[in-house]
Design a protein around this motif. Structure first.
Motif, PDB file in Angstrom:
ATOM      1  N   GLY A 172     -13.110  18.783 -10.487  1.00  0.00           N
ATOM      2  CA  GLY A 172     -12.415  19.443  -9.401  1.00  0.00           C
ATOM      3  C   GLY A 172     -13.423  20.033  -8.429  1.00  0.00           C
ATOM      4  O   GLY A 172     -14.631  20.009  -8.671  1.00  0.00           O
ATOM      5  N   MET A 173     -12.936  20.561  -7.332  1.00  0.00           N
ATOM      6  CA  MET A 173     -13.840  21.181  -6.361  1.00  0.00           C
ATOM      7  C   MET A 173     -14.556  22.368  -7.004  1.00  0.00           C
ATOM      8  O   MET A 173     -15.741  22.604  -6.775  1.00  0.00           O
ATOM      9  N   GLU A 174     -13.844  23.096  -7.839  1.00  0.00           N
ATOM     10  CA  GLU A 174     -14.423  24.278  -8.499  1.00  0.00           C
ATOM     11  C   GLU A 174     -15.581  23.929  -9.409  1.00  0.00           C
ATOM     12  O   GLU A 174     -16.602  24.631  -9.449  1.00  0.00           O
ATOM     13  N   GLY A 175     -15.384  22.866 -10.173  1.00  0.00           N
ATOM     14  CA  GLY A 175     -16.419  22.478 -11.131  1.00  0.00           C
ATOM     15  C   GLY A 175     -17.705  22.073 -10.423  1.00  0.00           C
ATOM     16  O   GLY A 175     -18.804  22.435 -10.851  1.00  0.00           O
ATOM     17  N   TYR A 176     -17.543  21.327  -9.326  1.00  0.00           N
ATOM     18  CA  TYR A 176     -18.741  20.924  -8.575  1.00  0.00           C
ATOM     19  C   TYR A 176     -19.456  22.128  -7.991  1.00  0.00           C
ATOM     20  O   TYR A 176     -20.687  22.202  -7.974  1.00  0.00           O
ATOM     21  N   ARG A 177     -18.644  23.039  -7.467  1.00  0.00           N
ATOM     22  CA  ARG A 177     -19.254  24.256  -6.899  1.00  0.00           C
ATOM     23  C   ARG A 177     -20.136  24.938  -7.941  1.00  0.00           C
ATOM     24  O   ARG A 177     -21.295  25.253  -7.690  1.00  0.00           O
ATOM     25  N   LYS A 178     -19.582  25.099  -9.129  1.00  0.00           N
ATOM     26  CA  LYS A 178     -20.346  25.757 -10.203  1.00  0.00           C
ATOM     27  C   LYS A 178     -21.593  24.961 -10.575  1.00  0.00           C
ATOM     28  O   LYS A 178     -22.682  25.507 -10.743  1.00  0.00           O
ATOM     29  N   PRO A 223       0.807  -1.232   0.000  1.00  0.00           N
ATOM     30  CA  PRO A 223       0.000   0.000   0.000  1.00  0.00           C
ATOM     31  C   PRO A 223       0.842   1.286   0.000  1.00  0.00           C
ATOM     32  O   PRO A 223       0.574   2.194  -0.802  1.00  0.00           O
ATOM     33  N   GLN A 224       1.823   1.338   0.859  1.00  0.00           N
ATOM     34  CA  GLN A 224       2.604   2.585   0.948  1.00  0.00           C
ATOM     35  C   GLN A 224       3.355   2.879  -0.345  1.00  0.00           C
ATOM     36  O   GLN A 224       3.526   4.043  -0.727  1.00  0.00           O
ATOM     37  N   ASP A 225       3.823   1.839  -1.015  1.00  0.00           N
ATOM     38  CA  ASP A 225       4.530   2.043  -2.289  1.00  0.00           C
ATOM     39  C   ASP A 225       3.542   2.420  -3.387  1.00  0.00           C
ATOM     40  O   ASP A 225       3.831   3.270  -4.241  1.00  0.00           O
ATOM     41  N   MET A 226       2.406   1.779  -3.356  1.00  0.00           N
ATOM     42  CA  MET A 226       1.389   2.062  -4.366  1.00  0.00           C
ATOM     43  C   MET A 226       1.002   3.546  -4.338  1.00  0.00           C
ATOM     44  O   MET A 226       0.822   4.174  -5.388  1.00  0.00           O
ATOM     45  N   LEU A 227       0.904   4.069  -3.115  1.00  0.00           N
ATOM     46  CA  LEU A 227       0.509   5.470  -2.991  1.00  0.00           C
ATOM     47  C   LEU A 227       1.532   6.414  -3.611  1.00  0.00           C
ATOM     48  O   LEU A 227       1.199   7.542  -3.970  1.00  0.00           O
ATOM     49  N   LYS A 228       2.769   5.928  -3.731  1.00  0.00           N
ATOM     50  CA  LYS A 228       3.778   6.763  -4.396  1.00  0.00           C
ATOM     51  C   LYS A 228       3.687   6.663  -5.918  1.00  0.00           C
ATOM     52  O   LYS A 228       4.164   7.527  -6.638  1.00  0.00           O
ATOM     53  N   LEU A 229       3.092   5.576  -6.383  1.00  0.00           N
ATOM     54  CA  LEU A 229       3.052   5.341  -7.834  1.00  0.00           C
ATOM     55  C   LEU A 229       1.867   6.021  -8.513  1.00  0.00           C
ATOM     56  O   LEU A 229       1.871   6.220  -9.723  1.00  0.00           O
ATOM     57  N   ILE A 230       0.843   6.328  -7.728  1.00  0.00           N
ATOM     58  CA  ILE A 230      -0.350   6.895  -8.360  1.00  0.00           C
ATOM     59  C   ILE A 230      -0.922   8.006  -7.480  1.00  0.00           C
ATOM     60  O   ILE A 230      -1.008   7.863  -6.267  1.00  0.00           O
ATOM     61  N   ASP A 231      -1.241   9.094  -8.130  1.00  0.00           N
ATOM     62  CA  ASP A 231      -1.829  10.226  -7.399  1.00  0.00           C
ATOM     63  C   ASP A 231      -3.339  10.055  -7.397  1.00  0.00           C
ATOM     64  O   ASP A 231      -3.960  10.053  -8.452  1.00  0.00           O
ATOM     65  N   LEU A 232      -3.885   9.887  -6.218  1.00  0.00           N
ATOM     66  CA  LEU A 232      -5.318   9.617  -6.121  1.00  0.00           C
ATOM     67  C   LEU A 232      -6.120  10.812  -5.635  1.00  0.00           C
ATOM     68  O   LEU A 232      -7.334  10.727  -5.442  1.00  0.00           O
ATOM     69  N   SER A 233      -5.449  11.944  -5.466  1.00  0.00           N
ATOM     70  CA  SER A 233      -6.107  13.078  -4.806  1.00  0.00           C
ATOM     71  C   SER A 233      -7.184  13.717  -5.680  1.00  0.00           C
ATOM     72  O   SER A 233      -7.193  13.592  -6.900  1.00  0.00           O
ATOM     73  N   ILE A 234      -8.103  14.382  -5.002  1.00  0.00           N
ATOM     74  CA  ILE A 234      -9.152  15.149  -5.677  1.00  0.00           C
ATOM     75  C   ILE A 234      -8.646  16.589  -5.795  1.00  0.00           C
ATOM     76  O   ILE A 234      -8.372  17.241  -4.791  1.00  0.00           O
ATOM     77  N   PRO A 235      -8.516  17.082  -7.007  1.00  0.00           N
ATOM     78  CA  PRO A 235      -7.937  18.422  -7.191  1.00  0.00           C
ATOM     79  C   PRO A 235      -8.969  19.543  -7.030  1.00  0.00           C
ATOM     80  O   PRO A 235     -10.172  19.290  -7.088  1.00  0.00           O
ATOM     81  N   ASP A 236      -8.475  20.741  -6.818  1.00  0.00           N
ATOM     82  CA  ASP A 236      -9.377  21.900  -6.789  1.00  0.00           C
ATOM     83  C   ASP A 236      -9.845  22.250  -8.200  1.00  0.00           C
ATOM     84  O   ASP A 236     -11.013  22.523  -8.432  1.00  0.00           O
ATOM     85  N   LYS A 237      -8.883  22.255  -9.126  1.00  0.00           N
ATOM     86  CA  LYS A 237      -9.212  22.607 -10.521  1.00  0.00           C
ATOM     87  C   LYS A 237      -9.577  21.346 -11.311  1.00  0.00           C
ATOM     88  O   LYS A 237      -9.047  20.274 -11.031  1.00  0.00           O
TER      89      LYS A 237
END
Lengths: 496, 496
Positions: free
Chosen positions: B376-382, A51-65
């Protein structure tokens, strides 16, 4: 896709048809290429990372834009690359495996149609389809023409919950309004090898897991009917009220079939609801050659049957059948007239919402229907018989191969349970050998996952150290794939 | 496809790549053409047929012989043609509507990856993805960094069942082994306008629907906190044990938001579990402008939130969040070591099987994750703010249009409840008018379905005759579509 975004597609961009088409076709190219690779035996089943290595291989975050469509396509590729290919011909790890491509096409269509199964109003075709498919399944179970109702449910555990709840309602309809304080202390019975969801249902329904009694099994893993009868008598003496017996047709680990006829007799004798959890084994009803293993299922009051197991449907596809017509409705309807209006301009008896413990309910039938049509009854018969032949092939081969030992000498189904005993352990006294074996399967499995060439699960049992449970349920699998597995385990364990 | 069959495709025909590709691409062409039509406003939302007529239009039977791929493709086309276009810009019938195409692409990928969410072993990426998406949702709920656990569940009804069961386990852990006979008579509370699945959960758990008390609501449909407190006191006097309050954030019919802060205060005062069913309203947490409606949700002990509603995900996509870490596991684990081995070669705390009441569990997160990234967070907001603007547009427009009457004068959310009063009824005395109105909405709905141009649901309420409930939750919808609906109802009702 030139830095386009989701807002450039339909429906937000009403002129975005061209972009939409291009984007979806690129997605499909990615999926097709995955399917091609998966069917190439030189490809890996998985690329294992902790798991810890996998998290380095793929970005799973939800972006703002918003991310661009190109980035999304890349995400799709990454996700598939780092996943486990459950449809690979050498994936034997789970009862649900394989990837039937007609079924998959059905699931794509289901996504695109994106509807909800609670009313005929918004799912006219799928509601009728569900009725028709369930009618066929009820016929195969063997109930009469005027018997049997059913509901597609999200998995076998919830199907078993449906059955237990219906059985309780049948015995004590006042429990629905008044709760368990209004009824005697209920108890239920299932074999020690049954699926844990029976105990789970006893917990959720407020019956209590201690009131769910585990009946011992014989050496093939089948419930011992005499032990069941004895326990029912004992419970009655203790002031408990036996109301539900869950037999299993195809246990999870050993693939055993409980003796349904004898259990049905006992249930009849004591007036207890007879449920058959055929989540795994139900598909055998499609094979005239092998359906004898479920003899007696026609006497059940309820049946769980998961087409996402032996019938090879994609997950999720599961159904609960109740013999007594009207009971599902009586048990589950909550008079939600604000959703299931009775004055609608069509025959509302087709609406299913009042029979379900869900409100919104996914369409799980289209993919099954399409796949079933693609095979017909004949195709299923062939497919299932071939799987049983493969299981026999594998069994007789490992019996002849040094180092392999059977946990159950003669498997009844598609589960083959075995140990691999490394050379160093073979001449040890039985007791010491068994003690050491406990760690062997996890070790082999660890190396297997690192190699990524194949996957098979293991587990312990009360009396036996960790052993492998091979499942042969992937129509892609051939004799050569089984030969490969046998040799791979030998190679991996050479130094153990 | 020249009379090919499923057996000509991969994996049965190992040389069938070309045929497989052709077949799947033809399926995709059918789906693309459906999407294109659906987004064309001149296309019908549905082609209504009564069940008996529908059965004459489409053959749903399961054949003995396999059907050809060509026939399957025809089946796919027929199924789509006769279905309801829930993504059509003028489909306002259900809370779940619209068809987000990135989300749909995610669901196609989910089908192709076809895996099971119970272990990291076979779903490494999706398990981590689910954790990440749930972390984000928990942040939005407003719990602390070290608080909160969750599970994706097949719909809000089952998410509510999870919450009630966890609350019971938290209060009386001995109920799990011993059942309800070991605990006092439990009771729970929810507003009269809440979703019927709260009552349903009380039935399934053996608490009893009569022990689930309906608290009255104010004229906006919000639970009256004083009435809740009074009922709790009353129940205690009667010897019942109040253990669970379910507030609603976004009721099904009126879209009302219960006063969470005041309810939280009462729950704290009496030591009762505070659940928020935000299945519908949860998505508002993505709008800084509108999330104030859920103020107090951060004090909940559990939350239901369905991304397949306001977030526009395809069905099914629903989650239950439990604030107290470890409780989901304690409530639901059944010590199924034979499936969830503790000696596997990776950190098994990532496995989710022991936290679930399901065993096999569908991957419902990928489609949400991909769609969320696309916006993104922005798109949902809109997107969400725009839907609320549209609701306001519609409301003020029908208020100005003769014949329309509001059921609730100022809708708080995306549900707009109204009557259309045909000319003939307008000058009748109020009592007679209301009596006649009961039959008007079903009549209009019937004609609407025959015309197939648009769809909007109706229902009665205790005190009010049948009225329409418009849901504005389809990002494809525009002002013009709302104008169209307003005029269409006028046209349909001209002779009534």
């Amino acid at each position: 896709m030139n830095n386009l975004h989701a807002t450039d597609l339909l429906p937000v961009n009403q002129d975005g048809w061209k972009e939409t088409e291009t984007f979806l076709k690129e997605v499909v190219e990615i999926l097709l290429s995955y399917i091609k690779t998966q069917n190439d035996r030189s490809s890996k089943v998985l690329e294992f990372h902790h798991p810890q290595d996998m998290l380095k291989l793929i970005d799973l975050s939800i972006p703002d834009k918003p991310m661009s469509l190109d980035d999304l396509l890349n995400s799709c590729q990454e996700v598939l690359k780092l996943g486990v290919k459950t449809g690979h011909p050498r994936f034997f790890n789970q009862i649900s495996c394989g990837l039937d491509l007609v079924c998959m096409a059905g699931e794509w269509l289901t996504a695109t149609a994106n509807t909800n199964m609670f009313t005929y109003e918004i799912s006219p075709v799928f509601i009728l389809m569900e009725k028709e498919v369930m009618r066929k399944m009820i016929q195969l179970i063997g109930w009469g023409d005027d018997e049997g109702d059913g509901i597609f449910s999200p998995g076998g555990a919830i199907a078993n919950l449906y059955a237990m709840n219906a059985a309780r309602h049948n015995a004590f309809p006042r429990c629905k309004p008044l709760g368990m304080t209004s009824v005697p202390t209920l108890c239920c019975f299932t074999s020690i090898d049954s699926h844990y969801s029976i105990k789970g249902a006893a917990a959720v329904t407020g019956i209590g897991t201690d009131n769910c009694f585990n009946i011992p099994t014989d050496k093939l893993g089948r419930m011992i009917p005499e032990a069941l009868e004895q326990k029912i008598i004992e419970c009655k003496k203790d002031g408990l009220y036996p109301f539900f017996v869950a037999a299993t047709a195809g246990t999870t680990v050993y693939g055993a079939f409980d003796p349904l006829i004898q259990i049905a007799d006992i249930c009849e004798k004591y007036g207890v609801w007879f449920h058959v959890d055929a989540a795994w084994g139900g598909g055998l009803l499609l094979s005239p050659e092998h359906k004898y293993k479920l003899r007696g299922i026609e006497r059940a009051n309820s049946v769980t049957w998961n087409p996402h197991k032996l019938m090879g449907s994609l997950l999720q596809c599961s159904a609960c059948f109740i013999r007594k017509d009207g009971l599902l409705f009586q048990t589950n309807q909550m008079s939600a007239d604000y959703l299931f209006q009775q004055d609608k301009p069509y025959d509302v008896s087709y609406d299913t919402g009042d029979r379900s413990i869900q409100c919104g309910r996914r369409n799980d039938v289209l993919k099954l229907w399409l796949m079933w049509r693609s095979k017909g009854m004949e195709g299923y018969r062939k497919q299932i018989n071939r799987l049983l032949d493969l299981a026999q092939y594998f069994t007789s081969k490992i019996k002849r191969t040094e180092g392999y030992e059977m946990v159950i000498e003669d498997p009844q189904f598609l589960n083959i349970c075995f140990w691999y005993v490394p050379k160093r352990l073979r001449n040890m006294p039985q007791k010491e050998k068994m003690a050491r074996l406990e760690k062997i399967a996890p070790k082999i499995k660890g190396k297997m996952m690192e190699r990524g060439t194949t996957m098979v699960g293991y587990q312990p049992d009360n009396n036996t150290p960790n052993f492998f449970r091979l499942i042969i349920n992937n129509p892609a699998t051939t004799e050569e794939d089984l030969d490969f597995l046998i040799q791979e385990i030998i190679d991996i364990a050479i130094d153990m």
